[in-house]
Design a protein around this motif. Structure first.
Motif, mmCIF file in Angstrom:
data_model
loop_
_atom_site.group_PDB
_atom_site.id
_atom_site.type_symbol
_atom_site.label_atom_id
_atom_site.label_comp_id
_atom_site.label_asym_id
_atom_site.label_seq_id
_atom_site.Cartn_x
_atom_site.Cartn_y
_atom_site.Cartn_z
ATOM 1 N N ARG A 34 32.566 61.084 -0.420
ATOM 2 C CA ARG A 34 31.881 61.802 0.650
ATOM 3 C C ARG A 34 32.480 63.176 0.864
ATOM 4 N N PRO A 79 26.765 58.729 10.242
ATOM 5 C CA PRO A 79 26.373 59.642 11.323
ATOM 6 C C PRO A 79 26.569 58.973 12.675
ATOM 7 N N GLU A 138 24.594 68.006 15.459
ATOM 8 C CA GLU A 138 23.780 67.015 14.751
ATOM 9 C C GLU A 138 22.954 67.655 13.636
ATOM 10 N N ARG A 139 22.611 68.940 13.832
ATOM 11 C CA ARG A 139 21.696 69.555 12.885
ATOM 12 C C ARG A 139 22.384 70.090 11.629
ATOM 13 N N THR A 140 23.703 70.112 11.677
ATOM 14 C CA THR A 140 24.422 70.623 10.513
ATOM 15 C C THR A 140 24.298 69.653 9.338
ATOM 16 N N ASP A 141 24.068 70.214 8.157
ATOM 17 C CA ASP A 141 24.077 69.352 6.978
ATOM 18 C C ASP A 141 25.526 69.161 6.544
ATOM 19 N N ILE A 142 26.080 68.043 6.921
ATOM 20 C CA ILE A 142 27.519 67.861 6.741
ATOM 21 C C ILE A 142 27.890 67.818 5.262
ATOM 22 N N ASN A 143 26.988 67.316 4.426
ATOM 23 C CA ASN A 143 27.305 67.251 3.001
ATOM 24 C C ASN A 143 27.470 68.659 2.429
ATOM 25 N N GLN A 144 26.686 69.587 2.955
ATOM 26 C CA GLN A 144 26.785 70.970 2.548
ATOM 27 C C GLN A 144 28.169 71.511 2.940
ATOM 28 N N SER A 148 26.134 62.379 -0.572
ATOM 29 C CA SER A 148 25.537 61.683 0.557
ATOM 30 C C SER A 148 25.938 60.216 0.482
#
Ligand SMILES: Nc1ncnc2c1ncn2[C@@H]1O[C@H](COP(=O)(O)OP(=O)(O)OP(=O)(O)O)[C@@H](O)[C@H]1O
Ligand SMILES: Nc1ncnc2c1ncn2[C@@H]1O[C@H](COP(=O)(O)OP(=O)(O)OP(=O)(O)O)[C@@H](O)[C@H]1O
Ligand SMILES: [Mg+2]
Ligand SMILES: [Mg+2]
Lengths: 243, 336, 250, 336, 243
Positions: free
Chosen positions: D242, B9, E71-77, D247
């Protein structure tokens, strides 16, 4: 000058490869011989056998009448008579150009410092890089490095010079300058064995061309005969690819 | 480091600041915790007692060597010339003015103090540190020489040399240094000294057996470093040298070794750092290097906490300094 | 007389080398220890210096580890052990002793929580008591022989063993009277109880390699001289009866 | 090895045989020289005394616990049942027939020996060896766990974790193990046990502080091994994981670590070998591992030469065995 | 489906490279877009920005309406919705083909073992290597590996598939089998962004071709328009080299 009689050589590691199979040939004084052939055909191995960088398993190799495979031969003595130029130059990176040329003269020939110096500068002039005497190899272009390598071999006053693809690691624009030096050398009457795919050079300078394949000499003869009227189908197909 | 830009991140400046300060806070808390728990067990820290083990002031006394009277005290800036005489004898002493104990006319017995002054002396810890450095340095020098020859023997074609080198290397690297030190001290040391005595020669002090143990130990590791260094030089270099007519040893000396040398230097310096740490074992055979010095001081001062921390710190300073040097050497090697 | 034997005597070697190498382990207060300046001091050191003077040679201290001290003497790392060594019959089989110069005995430094409950070494003979002493010393031997049932832990140096009791990690420390006295004086106040009645008889003497009657003879006569001309008493007072030396040590 | 076929003179079979046998001759001569010089200094070798430190026979005596007379001796194959009685008491003992000391009708005092037999016991050196192995094994297990987390922290983005890991690694690798052992023993050990005692808990035996010192020491080295292992896994693996939506920690657990593990294993085994050697320092804090056991035996037996050689040999056997294992692991890693 | 708005990206190490300069584009649902351009033009970087394997420095990227740079996005999703296929396959070498397909389903999607299994075998059949389910990646040819990689991405039921030169690490004889799978996928209506120099594939399948150079989109349009009637001289010279 050079006589190769029924030489064979097999590598056992990492797996068994018959690099030379019953190879015989001779190179006369002041003769220029160019060896061609596909990759892995044993060209380098043959050349390296000529100054015993590789041991031939069977057969005889005579340099100037001396059998170099004989245990009693002082091989270091023979090697001073046989200069060698490598594809990857192999200059000594920790020594200046000048010192590259001087080292073996001092250590092997035991010449005086002044003599070495004179010889070095004479040779550097001959190969056209007199002004780079104090420079280190890393600062030179490929073509300049290869010319220094030739000068270094010449400094030992060899009777024969061996070249193993001297231009194939060079950028195209530098090939010419190296070939020019070699041509000049040939003109001066040096005995030379050259592994090279530079057909122009071969046509112009070579007295004889040898075509090797799979560790054996397939065909040999004057450049024109080989390049234009090759008899053997393997030679023909190889030449058709590279010409 | 293991970075792959998009996968972590994105961190803000604030993130780094926060967690960075958190690290220092953590260190602070840990130190505090240590202090608190020592308080709990009624340990009284006496840091003020530590400096004397680095430097201390010694009272140097000048004593009269004749009997008689102080004939004169001459003032010479910060010095005083005191002349003592009697019964035909007369002697003059130069003493510091500030520490004068006598006046003109005083009656002096032989051995009376005329003056005293304080002199700074090097304390036991600093002496130990110095010995540690000295021993490591001597050992790395001998070890390098030994390692060079062993490394060359290791890659030689001659079975005697090669197997000899392998045997030496494997034995030394396969057993603890402590045991080797004991063997040098109790076995070889005894033998050598007894033989020397037999032929009327003076015996060798134990320090040298310690140094021998360290040197032989380092030698085995240096041998592997040398071997790796030599093998890292491209074969073409050797071929070029040999095809110019040089003998194997000439090629090694003039072409291979000078190039190998640059690659050997950084790991060699690393080995030196190891040696500094390993020299701590010499205390076992009555050599008073830093660790032994610390142990001795702890035995009498009974302040183990301060002294052991100081000892560890001194080693850290030493090794850190030298590893800076190694990094500098490595950077230079990469560049050239 | 066997002149060869005389020639082989350690005495000859000392005189020839011009140095008297004395082995001891610093830390056995007040016999030998390191002072603040890193010099070796103590009762034995004073005697050793006198001895060197009497021989006219240099005094060379060798501070060695206790559990290796006899092997070190036998392998000629020094000429004599002057380290408050008790002359036990077992040791006497391996080395020779000169006449004893001090007699001590084992005493007990007890953690204060056992005050009144433990009155003698016999009360400690129970696995629940952790008793400490120093490795290879007569203290250790006494524990093993006289208090065999206790949980025994041995340590490399005296303070390590004694501090174990101070810190409550062990219940009692068994060691020679002089050391216990010194340690109790320094560290024991309010934490330790000193049971100062020796329960063993331990003559202390200097040890040398066996088969050297000349050296033994010399040492015994030197000791007689020392004891009778007052030097011995002076040393005794300095180290055993006063504590003035403590300030140089800490 | 440094081979370049044509450059070394061609060696005959005879050459190898000659110099090979010369090597053995040399070893033989060296051993002979050692023996000869010990003869010169009148050292008497007593190898026959060594085996008892590995195994020895103990005389186990059966003693009467009552006073009276031997009432009967019953033969039961190799055993005998001896019944002793008197004054209303009666006891029966089963003893080996061959070691019987009494006959029927003998008068017996309390504590008299009825019979004795010999039992094999494990000697002190073997006990020390066993402790050495045990301590090293425990330390490598804790060290690996610690090193795994430190290694992960070392490559984390979080400054607290990263700097913390760096600080730990540098401090541990920059100071001698001996000093660390002392600090664990005298400083942390004292503190922890005092605090435990304060709260009425039983204290931790010194062995564990030695193990802690070793584990923390190994942990720092393992951390670097883990870091190198993880970084040697191609970044593409992490990217693939990833981009499937895993995660960071899932990718680490399921993809990176299993692959890193194979590369970590051989150096980890090497670290274990180091640990076996390093454990020799634990003797300093009165843990009776192999070196300490040897020291103790030397003190009493006064046969330093034999015993120190045996001690070194035992370590060599240990380390050699394990390095065979390492080589086996490395071959397997290369193959897969 | 995908919206890229004024995205820029600069690499700072080892030296400053502007990989993307103000790039904007959109990809509709079920659309197939092929990106072409010379080496170093930023094609891979653009693709990697789409599932945030690289962070775009400025701009917005919306996948199915979700701003992935937020920033708030769940990138894994988001990444489960965006499948990616790499040039170098990146199969997990320690797991069998089957387990490669199952792992993310179990760990990320938390599906039951049986479901995973069914899905895996269905997909392996689709890409034509049903019989290799129990085999380890090292035993497969390059083409087979790449097909497994595609199946692995599909196992997450993505809405978009990104391909970064999926055939350029393959021996020529294996390119076809991979392209066939991709064609089938396109026919099934998958949204696809493909970096590739396979012109035949682009002509046949692509709805749109984007030409990039020096981090910017130079030209875009239908395949025929780009390949046959490119407007921009840079596009023309690039195409003349590779066609
Ligand atoms: N040192 C070596 N060990 C094992 N095999 C070798 C060695 N040197 C060469 N070979 C093998 O011997 C064969 C002949 O090699 P050589 O280098 O002589 O070919 P070449 O004609 O010079 O080829 P190229 O044009 O690629 O240089 C090849 O199959 C090569 O793999
Ligand atoms: N992780 C990185 N760090 C630094 N620079 C990078 C990184 N990745 C790419 N670059 C640089 O960014 C520029 C664009 O790279 P990119 O990989 O996107 O080009 P490409 O169009 O995919 O080329 P190719 O056809 O060679 O794959 C190049 O100059 C490259 O050197
Ligand atoms: Mg070749
Ligand atoms: Mg790319």
């Amino acid at each position: 000058m050079i006589q190769v009689r029924s030489v064979s050589k097999t590598f056992h590691l990492p797996h068994e490869v018959k690099a030379l199979v019953d190879v015989s040939c001779r190179v006369g004084a002041a003769e220029v011989v160019v060896i061609i052939g596909p990759s892995g055909s044993g060209k380098s191995t043959l050349l390296r056998c000529l100054n015993r960088l590789e041991y031939a398993d069977v057969g005889n190799i005579l340099i100037d009448g001396v059998d170099i495979l004989d245990e009693r031969t002082d091989i270091n003595q023979v090697r001073t008579e046989v200069g060698m130029v490598f594809q990857s130059f192999n200059l000594f990176p920790h020594k200046s150009v000048e010192d590259n040329l001087i080292l073996a003269q001092r250590v092997v020939r035991k010449r005086s410092k002044a003599d070495c110096m004179k010889k070095a500068h004479m040779l550097l002039e001959k190969v056209g890089i007199k002004d780079k005497a104090r420079v280190f190899p890393a600062q030179l272009s490929g073509g300049q490095q290869q010319r220094v390598a030739i000068a270094r071999a010449l400094a030992m006053d060899p009777k024969v010079m061996l070249f193993d693809e001297p231009t194939s690691a060079l950028d195209p624009e530098m090939v010419g300058e190296v070939l020019d030096v070699m041509k000049a050398l040939a003109k001066d009457g040096m005995t030379m064995v050259v592994v090279s795919h530079e057909m122009g050079f071969a046509r112009e300078v070579a007295d004889r061309v040898i075509f090797m394949d799979q560790g054996a000499i397939v065909e040999e003869g004057a450049p024109n005969r080989i390049f234009d009227r090759a008899q053997n189908p393997r030679t023909q197909s190889f030449l058709s690819q590279i010409l | 480091m293991y970075v792959s830009s998009g996968l972590e991140p994105r961190r803000t400046r604030k993130y780094y600041l926060t967690w960075g300060s958190f690290f220092f806070a953590l260190v602070f808390i840990l130190v505090g915790l240590l202090y608190y728990s020592t308080q709990m067990v009624d340990y009284s820290w006496r840091w003020y007692r530590v400096p004397q083990y680095f430097f201390f002031q010694e009272e140097v006394e000048v004593r009269a060597e004749v009997q008689g009277e102080v004939l004169s005290v001459k003032d010479q800036k910060k010095k005083a010339l005191v002349t003592v005489g009697g019964e035909g004898e007369k002697e003059t002493y130069t003493v510091p003015l500030s520490g004068l104990w006598v006046e003109q006319g005083d009656f002096i017995n032989m051995g009376d103090v005329l003056a005293s002054h304080k002199e700074w002396q090097v304390g036991i810890l600093l002496q130990g540190l110095w010995l540690t450095l000295k021993v490591s340095l001597v050992a790395i020098i001998f070890g390098t020489i030994l390692g060079l020859f062993t490394g060359l023997a290791r890659i030689s074609q001659n079975p005697t040399l090669r197997w000899g080198a392998v045997t030496y290397i494997e034995i030394v690297r396969g057993s603890p240094l402590l045991v080797q030190i004991f063997i040098w001290y109790f076995v070889f040391g005894t033998l050598i000294n007894s033989l020397l005595n037999r032929y009327g020669m003076p015996s060798i002090p134990p320090l040298w057996f310690g140094v021998a143990a360290l040197s032989f130990f380092a030698g085995a590791y240096v041998a592997e470093i040398v071997r790796a260094g030599i093998q890292s030089v491209h074969t073409g270099q050797n071929e070029a040298a040999r095809s110019l007519g040089m003998s194997a040893s000439q090629a090694m000396r003039h072409v291979i070794l000078p190039q190998a040398f640059r690659r050997i230097l950084p790991p060699l310096a690393g080995q030196f750092i190891s040696l500094i740490k390993d020299s701590s074992l010499l205390g076992i055979i009555a050599i008073r290097e830093l660790t032994k010095a610390t142990r001795e001081v702890v035995t009498t001062s009974l302040q183990p906490f301060e002294l052991w921390f100081v000892c560890a710190l001194l080693y850290l300073v030493l090794t850190f300094t030298f590893s800076m040097l190694v990094q500098y050497l490595e950077r230079r090697t990469v560049m050239s | 007389a066997d002149i060869e034997l005389a020639k082989k005597s350690t005495l000859e070697k000392i005189l020839k080398n011009g140095e008297l190498r004395v082995g001891f382990e610093a830390g056995y207060m007040p016999f030998e220890m390191t002072d603040k300046k890193g010099r070796f001091v103590g009762f034995d050191i004073d005697c050793a210096k006198e001895m060197a003077k009497a021989m006219g040679v240099k005094f060379v201290p060798v501070n060695t580890a206790w559990d290796g001290i006899i092997p070190a003497l036998l392998t000629d790392k020094f000429d004599i052990i002057m380290s408050g060594m008790t002359c036990t019959q077992e040791r006497n089989l391996k080395v020779n002793f000169a006449e004893p110069y001090v007699v001590v005995g084992q005493t007990i430094l007890l953690h204060k929580k056992h005050a009144g409950k433990v009155k003698s070494y016999k009360d400690l003979n129970d696995p629940k008591f952790i008793v400490t002493s120093k490795l290879g010393t007569t203290g250790e031997m006494a524990v093993k022989r006289l208090i065999p049932k206790c949980t025994y832990k041995s340590f490399e140096t005296e303070p390590e063993a004694a501090l174990e009791v101070v810190n409550g990690k062990a219940d009692a420390f068994i060691y020679d009277l002089p050391y216990c006295a010194v340690f109790h004086g320094q560290q024991g106040a309010g934490k330790l109880i000193f049971l100062d009645e020796p329960f063993t008889f331990e003559p202390i003497a200097w040890a040398i390699r066996r088969g050297d009657p000349d050296f033994i003879n010399w040492l015994n006569n030197f000791l007689r001289q020392l004891k009778n001309d007052g030097r011995f008493d002076r040393f005794y007072q300095k180290w055993f009866e006063s504590t003035a030396w403590l300030k140089n040590v800490q």
